[in-house]
Scaffold this active site. Structure first.
Site, PDB file in Angstrom:
ATOM      1  N   TYR A 220       0.826  -1.219   0.000  1.00 18.08           N
ATOM      2  CA  TYR A 220       0.000   0.000   0.000  1.00 18.08           C
ATOM      3  C   TYR A 220       0.859   1.267   0.000  1.00 18.08           C
ATOM      4  O   TYR A 220       0.357   2.352  -0.281  1.00 18.08           O
ATOM      5  CB  TYR A 220      -0.959   0.013   1.203  1.00 18.08           C
ATOM      6  CG  TYR A 220      -2.070  -1.004   1.105  1.00 18.08           C
ATOM      7  CD1 TYR A 220      -2.246  -1.766  -0.051  1.00 18.08           C
ATOM      8  CD2 TYR A 220      -2.950  -1.212   2.144  1.00 18.08           C
ATOM      9  CE1 TYR A 220      -3.255  -2.708  -0.148  1.00 18.08           C
ATOM     10  CE2 TYR A 220      -3.972  -2.154   2.054  1.00 18.08           C
ATOM     11  CZ  TYR A 220      -4.115  -2.904   0.898  1.00 18.08           C
ATOM     12  OH  TYR A 220      -5.118  -3.840   0.809  1.00 18.08           O
TER      13      TYR A 220
ATOM     14  N   LYS B  89       3.480 -15.596   1.749  1.00 17.59           N
ATOM     15  CA  LYS B  89       3.435 -16.297   0.458  1.00 17.59           C
ATOM     16  C   LYS B  89       4.895 -16.537   0.084  1.00 17.59           C
ATOM     17  O   LYS B  89       5.371 -16.138  -0.984  1.00 17.59           O
ATOM     18  CB  LYS B  89       2.681 -15.419  -0.560  1.00 17.59           C
ATOM     19  CG  LYS B  89       2.355 -16.094  -1.875  1.00 17.59           C
ATOM     20  CD  LYS B  89       1.243 -17.130  -1.772  1.00 17.59           C
ATOM     21  CE  LYS B  89       1.034 -17.770  -3.130  1.00 17.59           C
ATOM     22  NZ  LYS B  89       0.173 -18.963  -3.068  1.00 17.59           N
TER      23      LYS B  89
ATOM     24  N   ASP C 144      -3.008 -18.316   0.876  1.00 18.28           N
ATOM     25  CA  ASP C 144      -4.155 -18.962   0.224  1.00 18.28           C
ATOM     26  C   ASP C 144      -4.733 -20.048   1.138  1.00 18.28           C
ATOM     27  O   ASP C 144      -5.948 -20.177   1.298  1.00 18.28           O
ATOM     28  CB  ASP C 144      -3.785 -19.513  -1.157  1.00 18.28           C
ATOM     29  CG  ASP C 144      -2.400 -20.156  -1.202  1.00 18.28           C
ATOM     30  OD1 ASP C 144      -1.671 -20.084  -0.194  1.00 18.28           O
ATOM     31  OD2 ASP C 144      -2.044 -20.732  -2.247  1.00 18.28           O
TER      32      ASP C 144
ATOM     33  N   ASP D 137      -5.474  -7.065   5.415  1.00 19.00           N
ATOM     34  CA  ASP D 137      -6.684  -6.351   5.005  1.00 19.00           C
ATOM     35  C   ASP D 137      -7.754  -7.369   4.603  1.00 19.00           C
ATOM     36  O   ASP D 137      -8.916  -7.303   5.047  1.00 19.00           O
ATOM     37  CB  ASP D 137      -6.324  -5.443   3.817  1.00 19.00           C
ATOM     38  CG  ASP D 137      -7.421  -4.439   3.509  1.00 19.00           C
ATOM     39  OD1 ASP D 137      -8.441  -4.441   4.207  1.00 19.00           O
ATOM     40  OD2 ASP D 137      -7.250  -3.663   2.548  1.00 19.00           O
TER      41      ASP D 137
ATOM     42  N   ASP E  69     -11.101  -9.123   7.089  1.00 12.45           N
ATOM     43  CA  ASP E  69     -12.508  -9.016   6.687  1.00 12.45           C
ATOM     44  C   ASP E  69     -13.175 -10.387   6.642  1.00 12.45           C
ATOM     45  O   ASP E  69     -14.352 -10.521   7.003  1.00 12.45           O
ATOM     46  CB  ASP E  69     -12.635  -8.321   5.319  1.00 12.45           C
ATOM     47  CG  ASP E  69     -12.837  -6.815   5.476  1.00 12.45           C
ATOM     48  OD1 ASP E  69     -12.440  -6.290   6.535  1.00 12.45           O
ATOM     49  OD2 ASP E  69     -13.391  -6.184   4.559  1.00 12.45           O
TER      50      ASP E  69
END
Ligand code: NAD
Length: 357
Positions: free
Chosen positions: A141, A192, A224, A248, A252
């Site tokens: 970001y 990852k 994943d 992020d 959620d």
């Protein structure tokens, strides 16, 4: 030690829900002689209307001088036409970066009384209590280079950069291990590392820092798989630590496991434990001013503030227990209402917490 709290109600339902959290804090403040003091300021759309900026210098100074910030929510349709640089949300981003709040804590707790609010089977989610620690001020970001360019071929290309320095990983690792120590002492680092070198470094540094916390059991998981495990068997997790982007998304998912956005608090901490505490939901303009918003996410954010910034675990626990007790008496705001329960307003829910206390 003085315990100065900057109170920023913000926009939409912000003032309604913060008022209830203050009711609870004020009660405990006198009941337990906590020594808390409060000062309020404008942020977001309300600050834009008054001062032409979503983060006035006076508000920022107040936050810098305070020990913790309690925030409602910002934004709303009224300010959507504004340029990005002066949008209400910029007020929050400004506080996060100016105060260096790099560690974002998002618990996902499912109260047994609300198990049917989840879209998952009760046996999969009942008793769920996960903490996601998301790195908040680095990663893709913020990484450079970024942007949309026209390549030599004449074609447009978009670019963002996922970058983490060792020191950035180290500080979020320490933050996460310390939180795990205050909970069930299990930390899962999500990366990852099989594809992205930046998270290969992440994994190595996590492992290294882990040697300083022999009482915490560290594991690693690819993102994943973590997404899959969160909906398959979420109770296997205690604390998850991960990068800004992965956090992020995963937070959620975790929030939705509980089915009720009005119940979930959050904290964003700096290296010394100073923090900004806010519900994870937004300003809910669709229900603002109606007195029907659920104040529990904000009240639970206040509990996190007592625990993580002020080390007042007993006071925090009293709030969390009071929420549990109030739910046992079947009071529900509209968002968590189901048949047979008693529907209450925002302030009646606040009163129910006070009664339970
Ligand atoms: P939202 O979280 O405000 O609302 C989503 C839905 O959940 C709405 O139907 C709302 O009524 C409901 N809801 C949210 N909180 C509730 C509560 N406490 N009690 C009962 N119901 C509740 O998200 P949105 O509608 O996408 O965004 C609205 C505004 O909030 C936008 O301007 C957005 O930018 C802003 N926003 C701010 C923050 C923040 O301040 N941290 C976070 C997210 C969105």
């Amino acid at each position: 030690m003085p315990k100065k709290i900057a109170v920023l109600s913000g926009d939409g339902i912000g003032p309604e829900i913060v008022a209830e959290a203050l009711k609870v804090l004020n009660f405990l403040n006198s009941d337990m002689s906590l020594g808390l003091s409060f000062e309020t300021a404008l942020v977001g759309g309300a600050a834009y209307d008054a001062f032409g900026t979503p983060l006035p210098q006076t508000t920022l100074n107040l936050c810098k001088n305070a020990d913790a910030v309690l925030l409602g929510a910002v934004g709303g349709p009224k300010w959507e036409p504004l340029a990005h640089a002066i949008r209400p949300e910029r007020g929050l981003l400004g506080i996060r970066s100016e105060l260096n709040l790099f560690s974002n804590l998002r618990p996902a707790i499912l109260y047994p009384q609300l198990v049917h609010a989840s879209t998952l089977k009760p046996e999969v989610v009942s008793g769920l209590d996960i903490m996601i620690v998301r790195e908040l001020t680095g990663g893709i970001y913020f990484g450079q280079p970024r942007g949309i360019h026209v390549a030599e071929s004449g074609e447009k290309v978009g670019i963002n950069t996922k970058i983490y320095s060792e020191s950035e990983i180290r500080r979020i690792a320490h933050s996460a291990f310390k939180i795990a120590q205050k909970r069930h002492k299990k930390l899962c680092s999500v990366d990852k590392a099989n594809v992205l070198e930046v998270t290969e470094l992440w994994r190595n540094v996590m492992t290294d820092v882990g040697r300083e916390y022999p009482d915490v059991q560290l594991s690693h998981m690819y993102v994943d798989n973590a997404a899959m495990q969160l909906v398959r068997a979420p109770k296997q997790f205690d604390v998850i630590v991960t990068t800004n982007l992965f956090g992020d998304i995963l937070s959620d998912i975790a929030a939705m496991l509980t089915g009720s956005i009005g119940m979930l608090p959050s904290a964003s901490l700096d290296v010394n434990g100073k923090g900004m505490y806010e519900p994870i939901h937004g300003s809910a303009p669709d229900i603002a001013g109606q007195g029907i918003a659920n104040p529990l996410a904000t009240i639970l954010s206040a509990a996190m503030m007592l625990r993580y910034t002020f080390n007042l675990a007993e006071a925090a626990q009293r709030i969390e227990q009071a929420v549990d007790t109030a739910l046992d008496t079947h009071v529900r705001t509209a968002d968590i209402y189901s048949e047979g329960m008693t529907k209450v307003s925002t302030s009646e829910m606040g009163d129910a917490i006070l009664n339970a206390l």
